[in-house]
Motif scaffolding. Structure first.
Motif, PDB file in Angstrom:
ATOM      1  N   ARG A 286       0.893  -1.308  -0.055  1.00  0.00           N
ATOM      2  CA  ARG A 286       0.025   0.084   0.004  1.00  0.00           C
ATOM      3  C   ARG A 286       0.769   1.225   0.029  1.00  0.00           C
ATOM      4  O   ARG A 286       2.038   1.219   0.194  1.00  0.00           O
ATOM      5  CB  ARG A 286      -0.966   0.029   1.370  1.00  0.00           C
ATOM      6  CG  ARG A 286      -2.352  -0.860   1.043  1.00  0.00           C
ATOM      7  CD  ARG A 286      -2.101  -2.136   1.287  1.00  0.00           C
ATOM      8  NE  ARG A 286      -3.296  -2.977   1.431  1.00  0.00           N
ATOM      9  CZ  ARG A 286      -3.104  -4.407   1.689  1.00  0.00           C
ATOM     10  NH1 ARG A 286      -2.184  -4.874   2.044  1.00  0.00           N
ATOM     11  NH2 ARG A 286      -4.375  -4.896   1.414  1.00  0.00           N
ATOM     12  N   GLY A 307      -5.424   2.207  -0.020  1.00  0.00           N
ATOM     13  CA  GLY A 307      -5.037   1.639  -1.313  1.00  0.00           C
ATOM     14  C   GLY A 307      -3.558   2.153  -1.658  1.00  0.00           C
ATOM     15  O   GLY A 307      -2.593   1.838  -1.066  1.00  0.00           O
ATOM     16  N   SER A 326      -7.639   1.171  -5.755  1.00  0.00           N
ATOM     17  CA  SER A 326      -7.315  -0.277  -4.895  1.00  0.00           C
ATOM     18  C   SER A 326      -7.806  -1.441  -6.030  1.00  0.00           C
ATOM     19  O   SER A 326      -8.452  -1.220  -6.857  1.00  0.00           O
ATOM     20  CB  SER A 326      -8.212  -0.129  -3.607  1.00  0.00           C
ATOM     21  OG  SER A 326      -9.412  -0.208  -3.894  1.00  0.00           O
ATOM     22  N   ASP A 397      -1.883  -3.229  -3.707  1.00  0.00           N
ATOM     23  CA  ASP A 397      -3.474  -3.051  -3.550  1.00  0.00           C
ATOM     24  C   ASP A 397      -3.835  -2.204  -4.614  1.00  0.00           C
ATOM     25  O   ASP A 397      -4.195  -0.927  -4.151  1.00  0.00           O
ATOM     26  CB  ASP A 397      -3.945  -2.896  -2.155  1.00  0.00           C
ATOM     27  CG  ASP A 397      -5.217  -2.582  -1.986  1.00  0.00           C
ATOM     28  OD1 ASP A 397      -6.078  -3.111  -3.033  1.00  0.00           O
ATOM     29  OD2 ASP A 397      -5.498  -2.276  -0.806  1.00  0.00           O
TER      30      ASP A 397
END
Length: 610
Positions: A286, A307, A326, A397
């Motif tokens: 992330r 995200g 994300s 992500d």
């Protein structure tokens, strides 16, 4: 063997289009790059026409104009600081070999930007604020890396740098008198050193953390201070085992280590007035943003959703624009002032499912994997191990249409940040040397065992897939772990490492010499043990291979060598060759390739056991 041909079918209507295709076709935009001295003028990339091309955007009037239009797309472009010109790199059908062209921001004919420079692979570009000075990096098989300066009073480009090893233009300072160069003259292509030179090529300052190649530490140019009479250069370093920013004052030689208290890798860029840094922090797949203020030393969070931020820029008014997504939510260019900055018209990409984190003990330490599975399902599921390229890259992500397509079709998807991946410290990234490919596959095997033991994955229905380095690991894994995988899907892979080395672009030869500790002539055993061709006769799983015929990174001849060996023993395989380079910028072409992979897997995976 089946030789696939491009599809000529028409695009289906939105109402009849499956979600997985919508995610590819939905218009996307990149983070807009804006001109330093004309911040209302921006340049961005979009697939709005079905091919990724460059677009000019006048923020003052709202007008947007498609600047390039080529059959195989265009993504490499730069605005001049005064906003007057768009420079873009013109290659041939994705072969990455070409020249810089330019056109007026408001539109007009393309002209050769630097007459007198022969075609090459690009190795960086920096444009002066006077609108007439340019620093161009070039790479060719014959010359290695050369750097040339174009000045208003010169009749032709002047070469100021030449070396056989890879190098590149980092940045040009505010008044156009100093050039920061990243180079690997010490022979380690994974860890660059820095040199600052004048426009005549004479050296002003040097910084080398590799100790002449004896230590595995690297530096990177993040940018000169964006204000007049400021000799500070922002760089990235690895002195504490991860990437962090540092201020190097070229005039005094002083180095200011910021020592930001953030785990994981940290990068940064300047705020336009030079008073602060916009910090990009990546940790465990992330990322988030922070502001570092020089006067107070304060580190303040810039609010972004959970995200991944794949690009960010501080504007002159102090606001921050960032490209966020994300795994569940499609990308959008947002601003800290609120709302979406650049919202392309037309169809919106459907959402997907969120990722779950898996931490697996492996032979070299804890391995981080990202898992997606169809909502409401329980295992064991047919599972695709989607292996990222690079290898110096990592899965995060972030929204990805490829994995989402597999989830739509009932598969679980596992993405592994194996040793060699970035984002988990320098030792993790550098671990794959000499046992290239085999190290990564050890980590993938550990995560595969976890996925089966946890009940997520059906051990009889495992797909190994990936593109570029991920395609290489796919073919190597099919040969070295033949009983583990039911199907293999390799896109633009390294298949015959010796032939790949012979044909690939010069910068990648340098990287391979670093990874293997020499060339195929110098360390033949290392290349042999890490080449998929060595194990091709052990491959049991059906394999699908896609390849760009103009690819300079994973050239077509070495793939043909591998395919010929499969065909010689009548192994189950299909090959799709397409007229592009290392991947395609054409949306329909990308959809076709994913569709072929989905179809191949559905035909060759064994039925689920009762």
């Amino acid at each position: 063997m089946t030789e696939s041909k491009p599809s000529t079918s028409s695009v289906p209507s939105e109402s009849s289009m499956p979600d997985w295709e919508k995610r590819f076709r939905a218009p996307r935009v990149s983070l807009p790059d804006w001109a330093e001295d004309a911040p209302d003028r921006s340049l961005f990339v979009s697939n709005a026409t079905g091919t990724y091309e460059l677009y000019a955007w006048d923020r003052a009037t709202g007008e947007q104009r498609q600047a390039t239009d080529r059959a195989n797309g265009t993504t490499d472009g730069v605005l001049s600081p005064d906003g007057a010109w768009i420079w873009w790199f013109s290659d041939t059908d994705g072969d990455e070999f070409g020249t810089w062209l330019r056109q007026p921001f408001a539109g007009g004919p393309d002209t050769e930007a630097v007459p007198g420079l022969a075609p090459s692979y690009p190795a960086g570009l920096a444009l002066g604020r006077d609108g007439r000075t340019a620093v161009i990096g070039r790479s060719t098989d014959e010359d290695g890396t050369t750097i040339h300066v174009v000045r208003p009073d010169a009749e032709a480009p002047v070469e100021i740098y030449r070396h056989r090893e890879s190098a590149g233009v980092g940045d040009l300072n505010h008044d156009g008198s100093l050039i920061a160069i990243e180079h690997t003259e010490h022979g380690d292509a994974m860890h660059t050193s820095l040199r600052v030179v004048r426009l005549d090529g004479s050296t002003v300052a040097e910084l080398d953390d590799t100790n002449g190649g004896e230590e595995e530490l690297g530096l990177e140019v993040l940018g000169f201070a964006p204000v007049a009479d400021d000799s500070r250069l922002l760089i990235g370093h690895q002195r504490r085992g991860r990437w962090e920013p540092l201020i190097w004052d070229i005039a005094s030689g002083e180095q200011t280590d910021l020592a930001l208290d953030l785990p994981g890798d940290v990068s940064a860029e300047w705020y336009p007035d030079g008073s602060a840094l916009l910090v990009v922090h990546e940790f465990e797949a992330r990322s988030d943003l922070w502001r570092y203020d020089f006067a107070s030393g304060a580190l303040t969070r810039v609010e972004t959703p959970a995200g991944s931020v794949s690009g960010a820029s501080a504007r002159p008014d102090g606001s921050v624009e960032f490209l966020w997504s994300s795994a569940e939510e499609p990308p959008a260019v947002r601003s800290t002032t609120g709302g979406v900055v650049l919202d392309p018209p037309g169809m919106k990409a459907p959402t997907s499912v969120p990722v779950e984190d898996a931490w697996v003990e492996g032979p070299g330490g804890r391995i981080h994997a990202l898992v997606q599975k169809p909502a409401g399902t329980t295992g064991p599921l047919p599972t695709v191990f989607e292996i990222h390229g690079g290898p110096t890259w990592h899965d995060s992500d972030a929204f990805a249409a490829g994995p989402a397509a597999w989830v739509d079709h009932g598969y679980a998807v596992v993405r592994v940040n194996y040793r060699g991946s970035t984002g988990y410290g320098r030792e993790w990234t550098d671990a794959l040397k000499h046992r290239v490919g085999l190290i990564e596959l050890e980590d993938i095997a550990a995560v595969r065992a976890w996925a089966v033991d946890s009940g997520l994955a059906d051990p009889e229905r495992l797909v190994l897939a990936g593109g570029s380095w991920g395609g290489y690991l796919t073919l190597l894994g099919l040969g070295t772990q033949p009983g583990a995988w039911a199907v293999g899907l390799a896109a633009v892979p390294v298949a015959d490492y010796v032939a790949a080395y012979e044909d690939e672009m010069e910068a990648l030869k340098a990287l391979d010499r670093t990874l293997f500790g020499g060339s195929p002539e110098e360390v033949p055993d290392r290349f042999q043990v890490s080449s998929p061709l060595t194990y091709v006769d052990d491959v049991k799983a059906p394999v699908f291979i896609s390849a760009g015929v103009n690819d300079p990174r994973c050239p077509i001849r070495q793939i043909d060598n591998y395919v010929d060996r499969l065909a010689a023993r009548d192994a189950t395989h299909e090959v799709y060759r397409y007229d592009a380079g290392h991947g395609s910028l054409v949306v329909e072409e990308r959809i076709k390739q994913v569709g072929l992979e989905l179809d191949f897997a559905s035909r060759h995976l064994p039925p689920r056991s009762a």
